[in-house]
Write a protein that holds these residues in place. Structure first.
Motif, PDB file in Angstrom:
ATOM      1  N   ASP A  86     -13.780   4.092  13.455  1.00  0.00           N
ATOM      2  CA  ASP A  86     -14.955   3.901  12.600  1.00  0.00           C
ATOM      3  C   ASP A  86     -14.897   2.577  11.844  1.00  0.00           C
ATOM      4  OD1 ASP A  86     -15.938   6.320  13.413  1.00  0.00           O
ATOM      5  OD2 ASP A  86     -15.168   7.426  11.676  1.00  0.00           O
ATOM      6  N   CYS A  87     -13.731   2.304  11.255  1.00  0.00           N
ATOM      7  CA  CYS A  87     -13.578   1.121  10.408  1.00  0.00           C
ATOM      8  C   CYS A  87     -13.640  -0.175  11.210  1.00  0.00           C
ATOM      9  CB  CYS A  87     -12.257   1.212   9.646  1.00  0.00           C
ATOM     10  SG  CYS A  87     -11.871  -0.199   8.602  1.00  0.00           S
ATOM     11  N   TYR A 126       0.852  -1.198   0.000  1.00  0.00           N
ATOM     12  CA  TYR A 126       0.000   0.000   0.000  1.00  0.00           C
ATOM     13  C   TYR A 126       0.883   1.241   0.000  1.00  0.00           C
ATOM     14  CZ  TYR A 126      -3.638  -3.313   1.449  1.00  0.00           C
ATOM     15  OH  TYR A 126      -4.516  -4.373   1.520  1.00  0.00           O
ATOM     16  N   LEU A 149     -10.341   7.192  11.925  1.00  0.00           N
ATOM     17  CA  LEU A 149     -10.639   6.215  10.876  1.00  0.00           C
ATOM     18  C   LEU A 149     -10.611   4.796  11.446  1.00  0.00           C
ATOM     19  CD1 LEU A 149     -11.083   5.705   7.804  1.00  0.00           C
ATOM     20  CD2 LEU A 149      -8.621   5.380   7.636  1.00  0.00           C
ATOM     21  N   PHE A 179      -9.149  -0.606   3.709  1.00  0.00           N
ATOM     22  CA  PHE A 179     -10.186   0.433   3.699  1.00  0.00           C
ATOM     23  C   PHE A 179      -9.585   1.797   3.379  1.00  0.00           C
ATOM     24  CE2 PHE A 179     -12.798   3.643   5.859  1.00  0.00           C
ATOM     25  CZ  PHE A 179     -14.037   3.373   5.294  1.00  0.00           C
ATOM     26  N   ALA A 180      -8.474   2.117   4.057  1.00  0.00           N
ATOM     27  CA  ALA A 180      -7.835   3.417   3.825  1.00  0.00           C
ATOM     28  C   ALA A 180      -7.364   3.546   2.380  1.00  0.00           C
ATOM     29  CB  ALA A 180      -6.662   3.592   4.787  1.00  0.00           C
ATOM     30  N   SER A 181      -6.891   2.447   1.800  1.00  0.00           N
ATOM     31  CA  SER A 181      -6.441   2.465   0.407  1.00  0.00           C
ATOM     32  C   SER A 181      -7.613   2.700  -0.550  1.00  0.00           C
ATOM     33  CB  SER A 181      -5.750   1.136   0.084  1.00  0.00           C
ATOM     34  OG  SER A 181      -5.413   1.065  -1.285  1.00  0.00           O
ATOM     35  N   LEU A 182      -8.747   2.053  -0.269  1.00  0.00           N
ATOM     36  CA  LEU A 182      -9.914   2.179  -1.154  1.00  0.00           C
ATOM     37  C   LEU A 182     -10.518   3.580  -1.116  1.00  0.00           C
ATOM     38  CD1 LEU A 182     -11.621  -1.261  -0.416  1.00  0.00           C
ATOM     39  CD2 LEU A 182     -10.585  -0.548  -2.574  1.00  0.00           C
ATOM     40  N   VAL A 183     -10.564   4.193   0.061  1.00  0.00           N
ATOM     41  CA  VAL A 183     -11.183   5.522   0.175  1.00  0.00           C
ATOM     42  C   VAL A 183     -10.162   6.644   0.030  1.00  0.00           C
ATOM     43  CG1 VAL A 183     -13.038   4.645   1.630  1.00  0.00           C
ATOM     44  CG2 VAL A 183     -10.982   5.545   2.704  1.00  0.00           C
ATOM     45  N   GLY A 184      -8.870   6.275  -0.041  1.00  0.00           N
ATOM     46  CA  GLY A 184      -7.828   7.264  -0.247  1.00  0.00           C
ATOM     47  C   GLY A 184      -7.641   8.224   0.903  1.00  0.00           C
ATOM     48  N   ARG A 185      -7.656   7.681   2.121  1.00  0.00           N
ATOM     49  CA  ARG A 185      -7.517   8.537   3.303  1.00  0.00           C
ATOM     50  C   ARG A 185      -6.331   8.114   4.155  1.00  0.00           C
ATOM     51  NH1 ARG A 185     -13.165   8.351   6.284  1.00  0.00           N
ATOM     52  NH2 ARG A 185     -11.900   9.433   7.869  1.00  0.00           N
TER      53      ARG A 185
END
Length: 458
Positions: free
Chosen positions: A352-353, A303, A349, A337-343
């Protein structure tokens, strides 16, 4: 389809299933023919064919289709025997086997003794050592050196996700690297039972005995599975004795100590306890943090560009205390998740995740933990905490511990009283009320309670 096509497919399968799985399970396959959408392969034994059918048939079929062959189904057969199809995977009778050879990195020898595939990720290099597992790691290292047998068996036990299987795979990998001539067999207790039942059904019990008694190192995972299965226990007992008599190394794992495995025969418990029994303790904060840090280093190449904020790993190591698999799974989900939403991966995060994992991982406090933490905070002995002394320097911390036990655990007043030296529930009620009254007037006491709550709840 030609053998050349199958050769190209095999090269792709190395990438898909890993080199260890490929060497053990794919390379021994011999392509027979492709007719009416059915690709047929010859396998050395029916057990081998059944295992490949259940675990690798989908990979093989997909790669064959990618290479241009029209394949609807993959079948495996021992010589001219009835095929074990990928759909139904029926067990076929295998011909009588010659004396078994070693299971090692060499495919020709792997034909005769197919154990469970080894995971290439589970090595000593990838095993994070901490205080809870340092003895188990040291013992496993000693066995993996392959020298004279010093303790037999090595029995590793502990809860789910604490590293038992990782260490067993690491031992097998190390032995194969150091001494490839050794016959090392790793399999689960379920597979041992399956092989035994199959041998009974096919009337090949002597082949079975010869197979398992010819190994140099036998490794059986999750041995508690054979508890209550009388015939399998009988054969396991005789196999164990035969190998010990030959001074062959045995490594066993289970989810509890030998004496605590219900429905396991006493004579087997006795044999398992005659070697080195090592407990893998639940992970502590430092070990969990080390595991996360190692995992992050692996993810950085996968990532690229993801930013990990300070404090996230410490938060996860503190909150997720159940087992290592849950901890690693949480980190995997967070990075994906962070990779998919670009955050950026921040604390918010993560909360929440991973909300469901964090809820499930909330620690269940015990009264003993509360007593110990309060005793440490006020520098008194734990024995005084539950003892009869009534001096103020002991009575007040005791009442604080009673109050916290009432607030932070679901235990009833009589239960709490029993944990405080057998005190009556009215004594607990008095202690709780006293602390509630003092909280509004004694700021130091209020601060102490806030600090203790934070330490206990994390």
């Amino acid at each position: 389809m030609t053998n050349e096509t199958w050769g190209l497919v095999r090269e792709e399968l190395i990438k898909r299933v890993g080199r260890n799985n490929y060497v053990t399970w794919i390379e021994p396959l011999k392509f027979s023919d492709l007719k009416q959408g059915v690709a047929r392969f010859e396998v050395p034994t029916s057990f081998f064919g059944d295992w490949v059918s259940r675990n690798f048939a989908d990979h093989i079929r997909a790669q064959l289709n990618t290479a241009g062959a029209q394949v609807d189904r993959v079948e495996f057969a021992v010589g001219a025997a009835r095929p074990a199809s990928a759909a139904a995977a029926p067990v076929t009778r295998a011909p009588a086997r010659a004396k078994p050879a070693a299971i090692s990195a060499r495919p020709a020898e792997a034909e005769e003794m197919p154990g469970a595939p080894l995971d290439s990720r589970f090595t000593f290099d990838s095993f994070v050592v901490g205080k809870p597992n340092e003895l188990a790691h040291a013992a496993a290292r000693r066995v993996a050196e392959g020298g004279p047998v010093t303790f037999n068996p090595l029995f590793l036990y502990g809860g789910v996700g604490l590293g038992k299987t990782h260490l067993m795979h690491a031992i097998a990998h190390e032995l194969q690297t150091r001494q490839p001539h050794l016959r090392v067999l790793y399999l689960s207790a379920e597979q041992f039972m399956y092989r035994f039942v199959q041998a009974l059904r096919e009337r090949q019990i002597m082949d079975f005995k010869e197979l398992f008694r010819s190994v140099d190192v036998l490794m059986v995972d999750d041995v508690q599975f054979i508890a209550g299965k009388d015939s399998t226990q009988e054969e396991f007992f005789h196999t164990f004795n035969a190998l010990v008599d030959q001074n062959k190394q045995i490594v066993i794992s289970a989810d509890r100590a030998p004496g605590e495995i219900k429905d396991l025969e006493d004579r087997i418990k006795s044999r398992l306890q005659c070697g080195l029994v090592v407990d893998l303790h639940p992970t502590d904060y430092e070990l969990r943090l080390g595991i996360l840090q190692q995992k992050v280093e692996l993810y950085r190449s996968q990532y690229k560009g993801l930013v990990l904020a300070d404090g996230v790993l410490e938060f996860l190591a503190h909150r997720i205390t159940t087992n290592v698999r849950v901890l690693e799974g949480a980190l995997t989900r967070l990075f994906a998740f962070a990779s998919l939403v670009g955050r950026e991966i921040t604390l918010e995060l993560a909360q929440d995740c991973l909300a469901d994992i964090l809820r499930a991982s909330d620690r269940k406090l015990t009264i003993e933990e509360i007593q110990r933490k309060v005793a440490e905070h006020y520098n008194i002995r734990l024995s005084d905490m539950i003892g009869p002394k009534r001096v103020r320097t002991i009575a007040r911390p005791r009442q604080i511990a009673m109050y916290l036990a009432k607030q932070l655990t679901p235990r009833s007043l009589p239960e709490i009283g029993r944990r405080f030296g057998g005190r009556d529930h009215t004594t607990i009620m008095h202690g709780v009320r006293k602390i509630e009254e003092l909280m509004s007037t004694d700021s130091q006491l209020a601060d102490d309670l806030q600090l203790l709550r934070r330490l206990l709840q994390g």
